[in-house]
Design a protein around this motif. Structure first.
Motif, PDB file in Angstrom:
ATOM      1  N   ARG A  73       1.018   1.058   3.442  1.00 19.76           N
ATOM      2  CA  ARG A  73       0.341   0.193   2.563  1.00 19.76           C
ATOM      3  C   ARG A  73       0.832   0.268   0.860  1.00 19.76           C
ATOM      4  NH1 ARG A  73      -5.696   2.435   1.766  1.00 19.76           N
ATOM      5  NH2 ARG A  73      -5.766   0.711   0.582  1.00 19.76           N
ATOM      6  N   ALA A  74       1.763   1.767   0.573  1.00 19.92           N
ATOM      7  CA  ALA A  74       2.422   1.605  -0.599  1.00 19.92           C
ATOM      8  C   ALA A  74       3.428   0.296  -0.611  1.00 19.92           C
ATOM      9  CB  ALA A  74       2.881   2.980  -0.706  1.00 19.92           C
ATOM     10  N   ALA A  75       4.366   0.480   0.746  1.00 23.10           N
ATOM     11  CA  ALA A  75       5.200  -0.519   0.784  1.00 23.10           C
ATOM     12  C   ALA A  75       4.880  -1.796   0.447  1.00 23.10           C
ATOM     13  CB  ALA A  75       6.199  -0.209   2.092  1.00 23.10           C
ATOM     14  N   GLN A  76       3.769  -2.298   1.270  1.00 16.78           N
ATOM     15  CA  GLN A  76       3.215  -3.527   0.969  1.00 16.78           C
ATOM     16  C   GLN A  76       2.661  -3.803  -0.417  1.00 16.78           C
ATOM     17  OE1 GLN A  76      -0.424  -4.041   3.360  1.00 16.78           O
ATOM     18  NE2 GLN A  76      -0.201  -6.380   3.159  1.00 16.78           N
ATOM     19  N   VAL A  77       1.966  -2.908  -0.857  1.00 19.36           N
ATOM     20  CA  VAL A  77       1.413  -3.028  -2.423  1.00 19.36           C
ATOM     21  C   VAL A  77       2.738  -3.195  -3.380  1.00 19.36           C
ATOM     22  CG1 VAL A  77       0.288  -2.030  -4.553  1.00 19.36           C
ATOM     23  CG2 VAL A  77      -0.979  -2.100  -2.108  1.00 19.36           C
ATOM     24  N   LEU A  78       3.658  -2.525  -3.100  1.00 17.77           N
ATOM     25  CA  LEU A  78       4.806  -2.784  -4.032  1.00 17.77           C
ATOM     26  C   LEU A  78       5.912  -3.809  -3.920  1.00 17.77           C
ATOM     27  CD1 LEU A  78       5.717   1.333  -4.323  1.00 17.77           C
ATOM     28  CD2 LEU A  78       4.414  -0.190  -6.012  1.00 17.77           C
ATOM     29  N   ALA A  79       5.746  -4.377  -2.681  1.00 16.24           N
ATOM     30  CA  ALA A  79       6.537  -5.433  -2.343  1.00 16.24           C
ATOM     31  C   ALA A  79       5.824  -6.804  -2.470  1.00 16.24           C
ATOM     32  CB  ALA A  79       6.767  -5.306  -0.741  1.00 16.24           C
ATOM     33  N   GLU A  80       4.560  -6.804  -2.652  1.00 14.55           N
ATOM     34  CA  GLU A  80       3.862  -8.133  -2.867  1.00 14.55           C
ATOM     35  C   GLU A  80       3.307  -8.210  -4.206  1.00 14.55           C
ATOM     36  OE1 GLU A  80       1.273  -8.745   0.362  1.00 14.55           O
ATOM     37  OE2 GLU A  80       2.779  -8.412   1.943  1.00 14.55           O
ATOM     38  N   PRO A  81       3.285  -9.373  -5.082  1.00 12.48           N
ATOM     39  CA  PRO A  81       2.730  -9.226  -6.224  1.00 12.48           C
ATOM     40  C   PRO A  81       1.318  -9.597  -5.864  1.00 12.48           C
ATOM     41  CG  PRO A  81       4.092 -11.233  -6.018  1.00 12.48           C
ATOM     42  CD  PRO A  81       4.349 -10.409  -4.942  1.00 12.48           C
ATOM     43  N   MET A  82       0.311  -8.940  -6.383  1.00 18.88           N
ATOM     44  CA  MET A  82      -0.832  -9.187  -5.996  1.00 18.88           C
ATOM     45  C   MET A  82      -1.845  -9.216  -7.111  1.00 18.88           C
ATOM     46  SD  MET A  82      -1.707  -6.348  -3.192  1.00 18.88           S
ATOM     47  CE  MET A  82      -0.818  -5.954  -1.521  1.00 18.88           C
ATOM     48  N   PRO A  83      -2.848 -10.224  -7.278  1.00 16.55           N
ATOM     49  CA  PRO A  83      -3.677 -10.227  -8.573  1.00 16.55           C
ATOM     50  C   PRO A  83      -4.456  -9.159  -8.665  1.00 16.55           C
ATOM     51  CG  PRO A  83      -4.571 -11.746  -6.946  1.00 16.55           C
ATOM     52  CD  PRO A  83      -3.122 -11.074  -6.273  1.00 16.55           C
ATOM     53  N   HIS A  84      -4.718  -8.228  -7.819  1.00 18.19           N
ATOM     54  CA  HIS A  84      -5.686  -6.889  -7.968  1.00 18.19           C
ATOM     55  C   HIS A  84      -5.018  -6.133  -6.949  1.00 18.19           C
ATOM     56  CE1 HIS A  84      -8.572  -9.215 -10.434  1.00 18.19           C
ATOM     57  NE2 HIS A  84      -8.675 -10.096  -9.477  1.00 18.19           N
ATOM     58  N   VAL A  85      -4.606  -5.056  -7.738  1.00 17.06           N
ATOM     59  CA  VAL A  85      -3.897  -3.880  -6.976  1.00 17.06           C
ATOM     60  C   VAL A  85      -5.078  -3.041  -6.033  1.00 17.06           C
ATOM     61  CG1 VAL A  85      -2.223  -1.968  -7.056  1.00 17.06           C
ATOM     62  CG2 VAL A  85      -2.009  -3.847  -8.476  1.00 17.06           C
ATOM     63  N   PRO A  86      -5.052  -3.010  -4.653  1.00 16.44           N
ATOM     64  CA  PRO A  86      -5.965  -2.271  -4.099  1.00 16.44           C
ATOM     65  C   PRO A  86      -5.738  -0.641  -3.950  1.00 16.44           C
ATOM     66  CG  PRO A  86      -4.336  -3.216  -2.438  1.00 16.44           C
ATOM     67  CD  PRO A  86      -3.928  -3.556  -3.906  1.00 16.44           C
ATOM     68  N   SER A  87      -7.095  -0.134  -4.148  1.00 17.51           N
ATOM     69  CA  SER A  87      -7.259   1.397  -4.100  1.00 17.51           C
ATOM     70  C   SER A  87      -6.404   2.125  -2.948  1.00 17.51           C
ATOM     71  CB  SER A  87      -8.548   1.779  -4.295  1.00 17.51           C
ATOM     72  OG  SER A  87      -8.593   3.283  -4.149  1.00 17.51           O
TER      73      SER A  87
END
Length: 79
Positions: free
Chosen positions: A11-25
């Protein structure tokens, strides 16, 4: 335990790799503080990070994800 760490690392790799409008918890609904590390055994955040999460801007949330990733890399078996 290792499956949970692996999931969090993915999940960390995915969140940091993709620009998301809202960062998930990073919460995995485990919510147990490890007395040795002072980190949640589920999401590897500190109490301060957990408490401030809802008020953080997205960039600060990404920084928390980066710290989680560093903690997992440096302490993969600590939890």
């Amino acid at each position: 335990m290792k499956a949970r760490i692996s999931l969090l690392a993915q999940r960390a790799a995915q969140v940091l790799a993709e620009p998301m409008p809202h960062v998930p918890s990073p919460c995995l609904s485990v919510c147990v503080m490890d007395p040795k590390t002072d980190m949640c055994s589920g999401c590897w955040r500190s109490l301060e990070e957990i408490g401030a999460w809802s008020r953080m801007p997205d960039e600060a949330k990404r920084q928390v994800w980066q710290r989680i990733q560093q903690r997992l890399t440096g302490n993969g078996d600590a939890c």
